[in-house]
Design a protein around this motif. Structure first.
Motif, PDB file in Angstrom:
ATOM      1  N   GLN A   1      12.929 116.538 122.320  1.00 40.08           N
ATOM      2  CA  GLN A   1      12.601 115.468 121.374  1.00 40.08           C
ATOM      3  C   GLN A   1      12.675 114.141 122.119  1.00 40.08           C
ATOM      4  OE1 GLN A   1      11.700 115.657 117.964  1.00 40.08           O
ATOM      5  NE2 GLN A   1      11.408 117.772 118.635  1.00 40.08           N
ATOM      6  N   ALA A   2      11.589 113.392 122.091  1.00 36.97           N
ATOM      7  CA  ALA A   2      11.523 112.122 122.808  1.00 36.97           C
ATOM      8  C   ALA A   2      11.396 110.969 121.810  1.00 36.97           C
ATOM      9  CB  ALA A   2      10.319 112.134 123.741  1.00 36.97           C
ATOM     10  N   ILE A   3      11.616 109.771 122.326  1.00 37.74           N
ATOM     11  CA  ILE A   3      11.531 108.584 121.462  1.00 37.74           C
ATOM     12  C   ILE A   3      10.435 107.659 121.975  1.00 37.74           C
ATOM     13  CG2 ILE A   3      12.814 106.603 120.547  1.00 37.74           C
ATOM     14  CD1 ILE A   3      15.380 108.247 120.995  1.00 37.74           C
ATOM     15  N   ILE A   4       9.475 107.352 121.108  1.00 37.29           N
ATOM     16  CA  ILE A   4       8.401 106.414 121.474  1.00 37.29           C
ATOM     17  C   ILE A   4       8.732 105.054 120.858  1.00 37.29           C
ATOM     18  CG2 ILE A   4       5.914 105.932 121.394  1.00 37.29           C
ATOM     19  CD1 ILE A   4       5.390 108.808 120.667  1.00 37.29           C
TER      20      ILE A   4
ATOM     21  N   SER B   1      19.576  98.596 112.010  1.00 34.54           N
ATOM     22  CA  SER B   1      18.884  99.272 110.899  1.00 34.54           C
ATOM     23  C   SER B   1      17.468  99.655 111.318  1.00 34.54           C
ATOM     24  CB  SER B   1      18.864  98.359 109.677  1.00 34.54           C
ATOM     25  OG  SER B   1      18.301  97.133 110.058  1.00 34.54           O
ATOM     26  N   TYR B   2      17.313 100.060 112.567  1.00 36.55           N
ATOM     27  CA  TYR B   2      15.995 100.473 113.047  1.00 36.55           C
ATOM     28  C   TYR B   2      15.474 101.637 112.212  1.00 36.55           C
ATOM     29  CZ  TYR B   2      17.229  97.881 117.278  1.00 36.55           C
ATOM     30  OH  TYR B   2      17.588  96.913 118.169  1.00 36.55           O
ATOM     31  N   ASN B   3      14.186 101.555 111.854  1.00 37.23           N
ATOM     32  CA  ASN B   3      13.579 102.663 111.115  1.00 37.23           C
ATOM     33  C   ASN B   3      12.911 103.634 112.074  1.00 37.23           C
ATOM     34  OD1 ASN B   3      14.276 101.876 108.530  1.00 37.23           O
ATOM     35  ND2 ASN B   3      12.599 100.394 108.471  1.00 37.23           N
ATOM     36  N   VAL B   4      13.081 104.902 111.781  1.00 41.18           N
ATOM     37  CA  VAL B   4      12.594 105.959 112.658  1.00 41.18           C
ATOM     38  C   VAL B   4      11.441 106.683 111.964  1.00 41.18           C
ATOM     39  CG1 VAL B   4      13.276 108.127 113.755  1.00 41.18           C
ATOM     40  CG2 VAL B   4      14.938 106.263 113.546  1.00 41.18           C
ATOM     41  N   GLY B   5      10.325 106.855 112.674  1.00 38.35           N
ATOM     42  CA  GLY B   5       9.196 107.597 112.112  1.00 38.35           C
ATOM     43  C   GLY B   5       9.184 109.021 112.652  1.00 38.35           C
ATOM     44  N   VAL B   6       8.901 109.980 111.809  1.00 41.93           N
ATOM     45  CA  VAL B   6       8.879 111.388 112.231  1.00 41.93           C
ATOM     46  C   VAL B   6       7.740 112.115 111.523  1.00 41.93           C
ATOM     47  CG1 VAL B   6      11.390 111.517 112.605  1.00 41.93           C
ATOM     48  CG2 VAL B   6      10.440 112.063 110.354  1.00 41.93           C
TER      49      VAL B   6
ATOM     50  N   ILE C   1      14.840  98.466 121.432  1.00 44.23           N
ATOM     51  CA  ILE C   1      15.449  99.800 121.603  1.00 44.23           C
ATOM     52  C   ILE C   1      15.167 100.245 123.033  1.00 44.23           C
ATOM     53  CG2 ILE C   1      15.471 102.192 120.785  1.00 44.23           C
ATOM     54  CD1 ILE C   1      14.187 101.162 118.159  1.00 44.23           C
ATOM     55  N   GLU C   2      16.238 100.315 123.847  1.00 41.50           N
ATOM     56  CA  GLU C   2      16.037 100.671 125.255  1.00 41.50           C
ATOM     57  C   GLU C   2      16.522 102.067 125.602  1.00 41.50           C
ATOM     58  OE1 GLU C   2      17.806  97.316 127.176  1.00 41.50           O
ATOM     59  OE2 GLU C   2      15.955  96.134 127.006  1.00 41.50           O
ATOM     60  N   THR C   3      17.523 102.531 124.879  1.00 41.00           N
ATOM     61  CA  THR C   3      17.993 103.910 125.084  1.00 41.00           C
ATOM     62  C   THR C   3      18.252 104.509 123.709  1.00 41.00           C
ATOM     63  OG1 THR C   3      20.374 103.528 125.021  1.00 41.00           O
ATOM     64  CG2 THR C   3      19.292 103.156 127.137  1.00 41.00           C
ATOM     65  N   VAL C   4      18.437 105.829 123.699  1.00 37.79           N
ATOM     66  CA  VAL C   4      18.697 106.505 122.432  1.00 37.79           C
ATOM     67  C   VAL C   4      19.983 105.964 121.781  1.00 37.79           C
ATOM     68  CG1 VAL C   4      19.779 108.480 123.603  1.00 37.79           C
ATOM     69  CG2 VAL C   4      18.899 108.771 121.327  1.00 37.79           C
ATOM     70  N   ASP C   5      20.941 105.537 122.610  1.00 40.40           N
ATOM     71  CA  ASP C   5      22.207 105.019 122.075  1.00 40.40           C
ATOM     72  C   ASP C   5      22.007 103.793 121.197  1.00 40.40           C
ATOM     73  OD1 ASP C   5      23.484 107.002 123.417  1.00 40.40           O
ATOM     74  OD2 ASP C   5      24.004 105.755 125.155  1.00 40.40           O
TER      75      ASP C   5
ATOM     76  N   ILE D   1       7.602 100.664 111.373  1.00 37.53           N
ATOM     77  CA  ILE D   1       8.782 101.378 111.854  1.00 37.53           C
ATOM     78  C   ILE D   1       9.092 100.886 113.267  1.00 37.53           C
ATOM     79  CG2 ILE D   1       8.570 103.492 110.466  1.00 37.53           C
ATOM     80  CD1 ILE D   1       7.039 104.766 112.774  1.00 37.53           C
ATOM     81  N   ASP D   2      10.281 101.260 113.797  1.00 40.79           N
ATOM     82  CA  ASP D   2      10.704 100.752 115.106  1.00 40.79           C
ATOM     83  C   ASP D   2      10.564 101.770 116.228  1.00 40.79           C
ATOM     84  OD1 ASP D   2      11.796  98.113 114.181  1.00 40.79           O
ATOM     85  OD2 ASP D   2      12.944  99.482 112.912  1.00 40.79           O
ATOM     86  N   CYS D   3      10.500 103.046 115.871  1.00 39.05           N
ATOM     87  CA  CYS D   3      10.298 104.068 116.903  1.00 39.05           C
ATOM     88  C   CYS D   3       9.788 105.339 116.248  1.00 39.05           C
ATOM     89  CB  CYS D   3      11.592 104.344 117.666  1.00 39.05           C
ATOM     90  SG  CYS D   3      12.884 105.072 116.664  1.00 39.05           S
ATOM     91  N   VAL D   4       9.309 106.266 117.085  1.00 38.21           N
ATOM     92  CA  VAL D   4       8.862 107.572 116.590  1.00 38.21           C
ATOM     93  C   VAL D   4       9.630 108.634 117.371  1.00 38.21           C
ATOM     94  CG1 VAL D   4       6.916 109.208 116.481  1.00 38.21           C
ATOM     95  CG2 VAL D   4       6.540 106.778 115.980  1.00 38.21           C
ATOM     96  N   ILE D   5      10.209 109.591 116.662  1.00 35.23           N
ATOM     97  CA  ILE D   5      10.885 110.704 117.342  1.00 35.23           C
ATOM     98  C   ILE D   5      10.006 111.937 117.186  1.00 35.23           C
ATOM     99  CG2 ILE D   5      12.929 112.181 117.451  1.00 35.23           C
ATOM    100  CD1 ILE D   5      14.620 109.819 116.708  1.00 35.23           C
ATOM    101  N   ILE D   6       9.564 112.457 118.317  1.00 38.77           N
ATOM    102  CA  ILE D   6       8.628 113.585 118.326  1.00 38.77           C
ATOM    103  C   ILE D   6       8.775 114.325 119.651  1.00 38.77           C
ATOM    104  CG2 ILE D   6       6.686 112.239 119.277  1.00 38.77           C
ATOM    105  CD1 ILE D   6       4.889 113.833 117.241  1.00 38.77           C
TER     106      ILE D   6
END
Ligand code: ARG
Length: 268
Positions: A135-138, A157-162, A145-149, A199-204
């Motif tokens: 699973q990667a983060i775009i 409160s970053y929103n994550v798209g999936v 957002i520089e790392t998963v941490d 959204i702020d990132c996509v996890i896919i």
């Protein structure tokens, strides 16, 4: 009166004809294409064919090239079908409908870069794994957002798209809470939302992430991954006959290098 009836009948017939010949779907490029070959069949009892459920918006595993579904899963499934002496038919559907379709028996198996996990094992059986996923983060270039941490920081409160119903969905819902997760019907739609700043990132999964980043400007994949996974094929619970046949085919196709060759064609 007769004339009106005749006109109504004619109009009705035109609609009826349109309704049953419209097999169009939208492909990866947003084009509407004819999807004749992939329509969900209702006669899976047919001994000569085997029907695979997938969600064909997941390059390089399954995606449209024109009106044809191609990719790693499509090719491995075709090789498996050949071993079983059957013709492969692919039924494209929403990712979160695949397990239900397999359970109900409207398809024979599900193959969709699908990760094996405990929750799914309660509903279906899985073959041995034929590939690995991550699973990667775009994010957008220049994203804070520089790392998963960074996603776990106190007070952010970053929103994550999936993609709805994927492991990206369940893991991020567990980790960040329902209110921070936005669910889309496929990765392309999630990426459009990212480009449009909703959204702020996509996890896919990593390979589809690479394809999405290559197809859209201004995006990048974070170096730190989110989770490691195994992909396998699912069948209805207790369908040991098919499970054994699929496992035997996967073992043979691994041993003779076919699976590696197919993966190598799509992933360099
Ligand atoms: N590996 C992830 C999962 O199993 C995502 C799979 C999505 N596959 C697809 N064809 N859209 O949940």
């Amino acid at each position: 009166m007769k004339k009106i009836l005749a006109v109504l009948l004619a109009v009705f017939m035109v609609f009826a004809v349109c309704a049953c010949t419209d097999n169009t779907v939208e492909n990866n490029n947003g084009e509407v294409v004819d999807n004749d070959v992939q329509n969900t069949p209702d006669d899976t009892a047919d001994d000569d064919k085997i029907v695979m459920a997938t969600n064909a918006y997941f390059q390089p595993y399954e995606y449209y090239e024109g009106d044809k579904i191609v990719g790693i899963d499509a090719e491995i499934a075709a090789a498996i079908a050949e071993k079983l002496g059957k013709t492969l038919e692919i039924s494209d559907m929403q990712f979160d409908s695949i397990i239900t379709a397999v359970q109900e028996g409207s398809v024979d198996f599900g193959m969709a870069g699908m990760t094996v996990n405990e929750e799914r094992l309660e509903s279906v059986d899985f073959t041995i794994s034929y590939a690995n996923g991550v699973q990667a983060i775009i994010v957008k270039e220049g994203s804070p957002i520089e790392t998963v941490d960074d996603l776990y920081e106190e007070g952010v409160s970053y929103n994550v798209g999936v993609q709805l119903g994927t492991t990206g969905d369940t893991y991020s819902t567990d980790d960040f809470g329902d209110e921070r997760v936005r669910r889309y019907s496929n990765g392309n739609e999630a990426v459009l939302a990212l480009l449009g700043d909703s959204i702020d990132c996509v996890i896919i999964d990593n390979e589809p992430a690479k394809a999405l980043v290559a197809a859209n400007e201004g995006l990048k994949i974070l170096e730190t991954a989110y989770a490691d996974e195994d992909y396998a094929i699912c069948v209805a619970k207790g369908n040991t006959e098919l499970l054994d046949q699929l496992n035997a085919a996967i073992v043979e196709l691994t041993a003779d290098g076919t699976i590696d060759t197919i993966i190598g064609k799509y992933i360099q």
